[in-house]
Write an enzyme that holds these catalytic residues in place. Structure first.
Site, short mmCIF file in Angstrom:
data_model
loop_
_atom_site.label_atom_id
_atom_site.label_comp_id
_atom_site.label_asym_id
_atom_site.label_seq_id
_atom_site.Cartn_x
_atom_site.Cartn_y
_atom_site.Cartn_z
CG HIS A 28 -2.11 -0.92 0.98
ND1 HIS A 28 -2.03 -2.27 1.25
CD2 HIS A 28 -3.35 -0.71 0.49
CE1 HIS A 28 -3.18 -2.83 0.94
NE2 HIS A 28 -4.00 -1.92 0.48
N GLY A 29 2.12 1.15 0.20
CA GLY A 29 2.93 2.35 0.12
C GLY A 29 4.26 2.15 0.80
#
Lengths: 468, 388
Positions: free
Chosen positions: A323-324
């Site tokens: 997600h990051g």
């Protein structure tokens, strides 16, 4: 380019549909070529340089797929080719997405004078590398035939509906459709409907409630009240759900316009009654990707308890990291891994004996606390916000700002709760039958008109997945 | 969904809607200026490969489309109305108050920015130690009509902010707090409903308050007469809020019963006029320009000597647009008024004040404009070299 923009809706989409359907249905390759060209323009609009990266990724996986097909009789070589393909894909992700995180973390841990490497994240890279990896892995496992037509394969990788914000469409899902799909009127109608509803979710619901979260986010944590913190995290929960699922709806709808059938990506996640259930309903294409390509190959939950915990640790570490490039996302992933492990270890059986609304409440609380970890990036802030939610931080229960926000957004929040529930859909279906099907087009026209209006006055229209 | 032909009709209608909106943008000539929003609209971007590659072309194209789309004002208005229907009482910092009054939200400025602004004013005063300097800090309508704010709406305490500025300036600059005097007149139209400014009547009461606080004789109401000059004024708050269905404001002018002949020099434009008022603005959307004709870098206003026997008196007004309707009243006590808007005035202010033989300096800002100001702090850089 993003779907929720006037450029896309008024110029790109009409042009693309026009060009696509101007080609007779029997010229399937020509139609694919039109899609490919438009997809490249779509991608290049925001990030022209990184188009090279996507083309490179396409060629690498196309080539590896063909080589694996040719050397299938030599398992060692085929395995080596698979490793090579996966290594290149993960290498791209590592360099372009995680180099900054890796260098800063190394510097902080070792004290070496490393210059943090900050590259602009190529948009959609996490989606298309996962898609192309699904292809080579499935070819290696002999689940799908090798794609010999480069045009068809390039169309798959760059297909603009799902290019920049998912869902992660596996090659397997669309393998037959690439050269053998048929566009029909009922499909196009259904696609249009899905596109408009998704647009409405993103523009009308997510952007509007997102402003409440923005207000709370901009307030120093020490100045928030308990009510303010709850309103903020509820707003974030609705924003990210309507934004992300709206985007998936638009992607699925656009896919249908061109004759593709993608799999669903969301299934009313906030109605889940356990965390395992939540992850079967939230971003389904990502969860099932990790299940099929990481968790099950590792042995899943069929080994010892220790082995299962280890597998969960690996999968949820990666899910979070996907997600990051920031440690709070890893913490967020591991947090869910922990709950899912606990549910597998017996919490689930105990929960099953509870009254369903209690199970639902448990799930929502865990998920909301999770959004705090997701939305704030420093551990100190996350701890502070969570204490604030419990009321243990000693801050006031409600202040003037929170009461005002409640008055300004209360109706919208209630509306969004209702939309997440089941009964409005039943009601709409019933009314639609009574009105012989004309209620729905009227409703869609209203949503489309309002969405256009919202986009015209676009003071707040964030793209949330720039870190994915 | 309807079946067969019905379905095809639905598809065609939706696609045609999108395509026609797009086509209309391509063929219709651009509108350069929005009277309603009082701003220049984005015009069709010029295509170039470098602009495309940097993503600049894409961004400009999107804002061009939003600005030029058919029926833009209706889209914006409909959006605001709908949001208001579900409970929103604010758009872009403007509250939709009771009785169809729009009010600006005041957020207390603080920290380094405020300190720098204060330091700038103090520095200017220290360069000109013989001149009396005062600051008239105008409250906004939210402080004068707190009961018009929407229920539960938050707007910071302006009285406390004005007191804070007073303390920060103490000893060097006299702060003129007009809030209490204005609040007493709150039942009169002293602020516009659709604009953030006070009306000329509000300015009159503020001037009166300033006169008394600086030890001058109070204003004589019988020396002035009122006249409505416009009944269809829609102000900046209205344009920002997007709540287009409100009734318009009236603009009231207040003149001395005995007319004062004036000469107004717009130094930058090199023009001289014989009136402080610009009736041509009453034909436009932003009618507030009626007062002084908007904001110029430097105006020099001269009148017949107020006291033919005494020495000539010159005032320097450093201001934002709140001062525009107050300045005419200042002619009672001064023979020359130099009006400076620091956003556009490029010269050394201290040197200008010395060379123009200024006798007194008055700063006029509203609390929001004062808090957001980016020019007053630059006064810290000014210095006074001896005249050549």
């Amino acid at each position: 380019m993003v779907f929720s923009s006037l450029t896309f809706l008024l110029f790109f989409l009409p042009l693309c549909l026009g060009a696509y359907f101007a080609v007779p249905q029997r010229f399937r390759h020509m139609r694919n070529l039109v899609l490919l060209l438009f997809s490249l323009v779509f991608y290049a609009w925001g990030e022209p340089v990184y188009i090279i990266l996507m083309v490179f990724s396409t060629l690498v996986d196309y080539g590896h797929g063909r080589l694996i097909g040719r050397f299938r009789s030599r398992p060692r070589l085929a395995r080596l080719l698979l490793v090579s393909s996966v290594a290149i894909n993960l290498g791209l992700l590592g360099v372009f997405k995680y180099a900054g995180l890796i260098t800063t973390t190394l510097r902080d841990l070792t004290g070496l004078p490393l210059e943090p490497l900050e590259l602009a994240l190529p948009i959609g890279i996490s989606f298309y590398t996962f898609q192309t990896m699904s292809y080579t892995i499935d070819v290696f496992r002999d689940r799908v035939p090798v794609q010999r037509n480069l045009l068809a394969f390039a169309t798959y990788v760059s297909l603009f509906p799902q290019l920049i914000a998912g869902p992660i469409v596996r090659y397997r899902t669309v393998a037959d459709q690439l050269e053998g799909r048929r566009e029909t009127v009922p499909q196009i109608t259904a696609g249009l409907q899905r596109l408009i509803l998704g647009l409405g979710k993103k523009v009308l619901l997510a952007n509007t409630i997102g402003q409440l979260w923005q207000t709370v986010r901009d307030t120093p944590l020490a100045d928030l009240s308990v009510l303010g913190a709850w309103l903020g995290i509820l707003a974030f929960a609705f924003q990210i759900y309507f934004d992300f699922s709206g985007y998936s709806d638009m992607a699925i709808g656009l896919g249908r316009l061109f004759g593709f059938g993608f799999e669903e990506n969301f299934n009313q996640p906030y109605r889940a009654d356990s965390i395992s259930d939540f992850w079967r309903r939230w971003h389904i294409s990502l969860g099932s990707w990790f299940r099929d390509y990481v968790y099950i190959p590792l042995g899943g939950s069929r080994g010892s308890a220790a082995r299962t915990w280890f597998n969960l640790l690996v999968v949820w570490f990666l899910t979070g990291l996907w997600h990051g490039a920031s440690w709070n996302f890893v913490a967020w992933g591991l947090y869910f891994g922990l709950w899912i492990g606990l549910e597998k270890a017996g919490l689930g059986r105990w929960l099953n004996r509870l009254w369903r609304p209690l199970r639902h409440a448990y799930t929502l609380l865990v998920v909301l606390a999770g959004w705090v970890i997701f939305a704030l990036d420093s551990l100190a802030d996350i701890g502070h916000y969570l204490r604030l939610l419990t009321g243990l931080s000693g801050q006031s229960l409600a202040d003037a700002q929170a009461l005002y926000d409640l008055s300004a957004y209360g109706v919208l929040l209630a509306l969004q709760v209702a939309i997440c529930a089941r009964w409005p859909q039943r009601l709409a279906a019933g009314l639609d039958r009574r009105w012989e099907g004309w209620l729905r087009p009227a409703w869609l026209a209203l949503v489309l008109l309002l969405s256009t209006g919202w986009l015209v006055e676009m003071s707040f229209n964030p793209f949330l997945y720039f870190r994915f | 969904m309807p079946s067969g032909t019905g379905m095809k009709i639905v598809i065609i209608v939706f696609c045609a809607y999108l395509a026609l909106l797009g086509l209309d943008l391509l063929v219709r000539p651009d509108l350069a200026f929005s009277e309603l929003e009082n701003r220049y609209l984005e015009e069709r971007p010029v295509f170039s490969w470098p602009a495309l590659l940097s993503g600049d072309y894409g961004r400009k194209l999107e804002s061009w489309m939003a600005d030029q789309i058919a029926g833009r004002d209706n889209w914006v208005g409909a959006k605001t109305e709908l949001l208001r229907l579900i409970g929103k009482r604010e758009n872009r910092g403007i509250y939709f108050g009771r009785d169809q009054v729009l009010l600006q939200r005041f957020t207390k400025p603080g920290g380094a920015a405020l300190d720098e602004t204060i330091a700038g004013i103090r520095h200017l005063q220290s360069l000109l130690p013989d001149l009396p300097v005062s600051l008239l800090l105008a409250p906004t309508s939210a402080a004068v009509y707190p009961d018009k704010l929407p229920a539960l709406a938050v707007s910071d305490d302006q009285a406390a902010f004005i007191r804070q500025v007073e303390q920060l300036l103490a000893g060097q600059v006299q702060l003129v707090d007009v809030l209490d005097d204005l609040a007493e007149k709150a039942d009169e139209p002293i602020y516009f409903c659709t604009d953030h400014h006070w009306t000329m009547r509000g300015a009159y009461y503020a001037w009166d308050s300033w006169l008394r606080q600086t030890g001058r004789p109070a204003a004589d109401p019988d020396a002035y007469t009122r006249q409505i000059v416009s009944k269809n004024f829609y102000g900046t708050s209205w344009a920002r809020a997007g709540l287009y269905r409100l009734p318009p404001d009236a603009i009231e002018a207040i003149w001395p019963v005995t007319p004062v002949p004036v000469r107004v020099h717009d130094v930058a434009a090199g023009e001289t006029r014989s009136s402080l008022y610009h009736p041509e603005y009453l034909e436009k959307r932003d009618q507030y320009g009626y007062f002084l004709g908007g904001n110029q870098p430097l105006l020099v206003i001269e009148n017949e000597k107020t006291d033919p026997g005494g020495p000539a008196r010159s005032l320097l007004v450093v201001k934002n647009s709140f001062a525009n309707s107050l300045i005419p009243f200042l002619l009672r006590d001064f023979d020359a008024i130099h009006v400076v808007d620091l956003r556009f005035f490029q010269d050394n202010l201290a040197a200008y004040a010395r060379d123009a033989a200024i006798d007194e300096i008055l700063f006029i800002y509203d609390v929001i404009g004062f808090g957001n100001d980016r020019q007053l702090r630059l006064l810290s850089r000014s210095e006074l070299r001896s005249s050549p």
